[in-house]
Design an enzyme around this catalytic site. Sequence first.
Site, PDB file in Angstrom:
ATOM      1  N   GLY A   1       0.868  -1.206  -0.178  1.00 27.51           N
ATOM      2  CA  GLY A   1      -0.006   0.111   0.062  1.00 27.51           C
ATOM      3  C   GLY A   1       0.664   1.236   0.050  1.00 27.51           C
ATOM      4  O   GLY A   1       0.423   2.254   0.418  1.00 27.51           O
TER       5      GLY A   1
ATOM      6  N   ASN B   1       1.549   3.189  -2.617  1.00 25.72           N
ATOM      7  CA  ASN B   1       0.806   4.162  -3.687  1.00 25.72           C
ATOM      8  C   ASN B   1      -0.490   4.767  -2.860  1.00 25.72           C
ATOM      9  O   ASN B   1      -0.731   6.023  -2.676  1.00 25.72           O
ATOM     10  CB  ASN B   1       0.417   3.447  -4.836  1.00 25.72           C
ATOM     11  CG  ASN B   1       1.632   3.609  -5.717  1.00 25.72           C
ATOM     12  OD1 ASN B   1       1.904   4.550  -6.423  1.00 25.72           O
ATOM     13  ND2 ASN B   1       2.013   2.176  -5.709  1.00 25.72           N
TER      14      ASN B   1
ATOM     15  N   MET C   1      -4.619  -6.859  -6.920  1.00 27.38           N
ATOM     16  CA  MET C   1      -4.109  -8.091  -7.799  1.00 27.38           C
ATOM     17  C   MET C   1      -5.217  -8.721  -8.288  1.00 27.38           C
ATOM     18  O   MET C   1      -4.825  -9.943  -8.802  1.00 27.38           O
ATOM     19  CB  MET C   1      -2.929  -8.978  -6.902  1.00 27.38           C
ATOM     20  CG  MET C   1      -1.765  -8.132  -6.623  1.00 27.38           C
ATOM     21  SD  MET C   1      -0.903  -7.249  -7.834  1.00 27.38           S
ATOM     22  CE  MET C   1      -0.128  -8.741  -8.728  1.00 27.38           C
TER      23      MET C   1
ATOM     24  N   ILE D   1      -8.093  -8.916 -11.470  1.00 30.76           N
ATOM     25  CA  ILE D   1      -8.566  -8.114 -12.700  1.00 30.76           C
ATOM     26  C   ILE D   1     -10.134  -7.798 -12.361  1.00 30.76           C
ATOM     27  O   ILE D   1     -10.972  -8.689 -12.030  1.00 30.76           O
ATOM     28  CB  ILE D   1      -8.631  -9.110 -13.613  1.00 30.76           C
ATOM     29  CG1 ILE D   1      -6.965  -9.355 -14.189  1.00 30.76           C
ATOM     30  CG2 ILE D   1      -9.216  -8.443 -14.949  1.00 30.76           C
ATOM     31  CD1 ILE D   1      -6.692 -10.405 -15.147  1.00 30.76           C
TER      32      ILE D   1
ATOM     33  N   ASN E   1      -5.609   3.211 -12.536  1.00 34.64           N
ATOM     34  CA  ASN E   1      -4.868   2.225 -11.975  1.00 34.64           C
ATOM     35  C   ASN E   1      -3.181   2.700 -12.345  1.00 34.64           C
ATOM     36  O   ASN E   1      -3.130   3.565 -12.920  1.00 34.64           O
ATOM     37  CB  ASN E   1      -4.886   0.948 -12.838  1.00 34.64           C
ATOM     38  CG  ASN E   1      -3.938  -0.200 -12.305  1.00 34.64           C
ATOM     39  OD1 ASN E   1      -3.643  -0.163 -11.204  1.00 34.64           O
ATOM     40  ND2 ASN E   1      -3.353  -0.724 -13.290  1.00 34.64           N
TER      41      ASN E   1
ATOM     42  N   HIS F   1       0.520   1.494 -13.229  1.00 30.34           N
ATOM     43  CA  HIS F   1       1.314   0.329 -13.728  1.00 30.34           C
ATOM     44  C   HIS F   1       2.871   0.629 -13.652  1.00 30.34           C
ATOM     45  O   HIS F   1       3.223   1.664 -14.081  1.00 30.34           O
ATOM     46  CB  HIS F   1       0.629  -0.015 -15.102  1.00 30.34           C
ATOM     47  CG  HIS F   1       1.341  -1.437 -15.681  1.00 30.34           C
ATOM     48  ND1 HIS F   1       1.160  -2.655 -15.104  1.00 30.34           N
ATOM     49  CD2 HIS F   1       2.388  -1.562 -16.490  1.00 30.34           C
ATOM     50  CE1 HIS F   1       1.910  -3.547 -15.742  1.00 30.34           C
ATOM     51  NE2 HIS F   1       2.637  -2.842 -16.770  1.00 30.34           N
TER      52      HIS F   1
ATOM     53  N   ASP G   1      -4.470  -3.134 -18.386  1.00 30.26           N
ATOM     54  CA  ASP G   1      -3.576  -2.359 -18.709  1.00 30.26           C
ATOM     55  C   ASP G   1      -3.534  -1.588 -19.942  1.00 30.26           C
ATOM     56  O   ASP G   1      -2.624  -1.247 -20.516  1.00 30.26           O
ATOM     57  CB  ASP G   1      -2.369  -3.210 -18.672  1.00 30.26           C
ATOM     58  CG  ASP G   1      -1.864  -3.670 -17.350  1.00 30.26           C
ATOM     59  OD1 ASP G   1      -2.488  -3.083 -16.310  1.00 30.26           O
ATOM     60  OD2 ASP G   1      -1.103  -4.641 -17.166  1.00 30.26           O
TER      61      ASP G   1
HETATM   62  C1  GRF Z   1       3.244  -1.043  -7.643  1.00 31.53           C
HETATM   63  O1  GRF Z   1       4.302  -1.158  -8.261  1.00 31.53           O
HETATM   64  C2  GRF Z   1       2.397  -0.580  -8.749  1.00 31.53           C
HETATM   65  O2  GRF Z   1       2.780  -0.002  -9.687  1.00 31.53           O
HETATM   66  C3  GRF Z   1       1.571  -1.986  -9.110  1.00 31.53           C
HETATM   67  O3  GRF Z   1       1.927  -2.791  -7.812  1.00 31.53           O
HETATM   68  C4  GRF Z   1       2.669  -2.068  -7.052  1.00 31.53           C
HETATM   69  C5  GRF Z   1       2.056  -1.710  -5.662  1.00 31.53           C
HETATM   70  O4  GRF Z   1       2.630  -1.180  -4.884  1.00 31.53           O
HETATM   71  N1  GRF Z   1       0.501  -1.964  -9.644  1.00 31.53           N
HETATM   72  P1  GRF Z   1       2.050  -0.699  -3.326  1.00 31.53           P
HETATM   73  O5  GRF Z   1       1.517  -1.808  -2.940  1.00 31.53           O
HETATM   74  O6  GRF Z   1       1.414   0.559  -3.581  1.00 31.53           O
HETATM   75  O7  GRF Z   1       3.374  -0.319  -2.414  1.00 31.53           O
END
Ligand code: GRF
Length: 212
Positions: free
Chosen positions: A23, A25, A101, A103, A118, A120, A156
């Site tokens: 988490g 992000n 994780m 879809i 999202n 990526h 994506d």
């Molecule tokens: C990140 O690298 C993001 O781009 C990908 O999954 C990872 C998530 O990391 N979709 P976090 O859980 O936000 O640390």
Amino acid sequence: MEQGFFRSPKKRGRVAVLLSGRGSNFRAIHDAMLAGKINADIVLVFSNKADAPGLQTARERGLETLHLDPKAFPGREAYDAAIVEELKKREVDLVCLAGYMKIITPPFCQAFRNRIMNIHPALLPSFPGLHAQKQAVDYGVRYSGATVHFVWEEVDAGPIILQAVVPVHQDDTEETLADRILEWEHQIYPEAVRLYFEGRLEVRGRRVYILD
Ligand code: GRF
């Protein structure tokens, strides 16, 4: 290809974050909100994993959390329908997938058309799918990066909102490249959410225009 026109709303937004892991992000987006940089609040942090560290962080930050076990549902669509119901109950304006994780099924996409983002860890359309950083290292590209995009039915492949270009070094491993990309993820994801609630994102066809 999908056509159409959409302008993001200028309002105080209600955001749900969906995550499956650490988490970081989510934290970057929430930190930007706490710093007053984004005109929105997180009203729900949701996970398919009961033990996702991101859920724990959300609890520590006093945010509402919810876990639903996919195994308790007859299929993916039923699971997503339950999530959509929870999101609608809370009048969520924007769903941020942040290391989620699973879809998203087409009915979920349709219920939140232009309202799911999202991030990526590659420069889409290069290296979609899992292990994007390993794909970049193995392929031998000189640059990779991060992409924030709207979520459409195809994985994506939705309209691109922001990208950051990150150099790939000769001695990079999947991990060192992932760390370098992650720093940029934490910049561009909050920025995309900020632009969204400033009413500055316009989707025409599959192109996103950033309004002044
Ligand atoms: C990140 O690298 C993001 O781009 C990908 O999954 C990872 C998530 O990391 N979709 P976090 O859980 O936000 O640390």
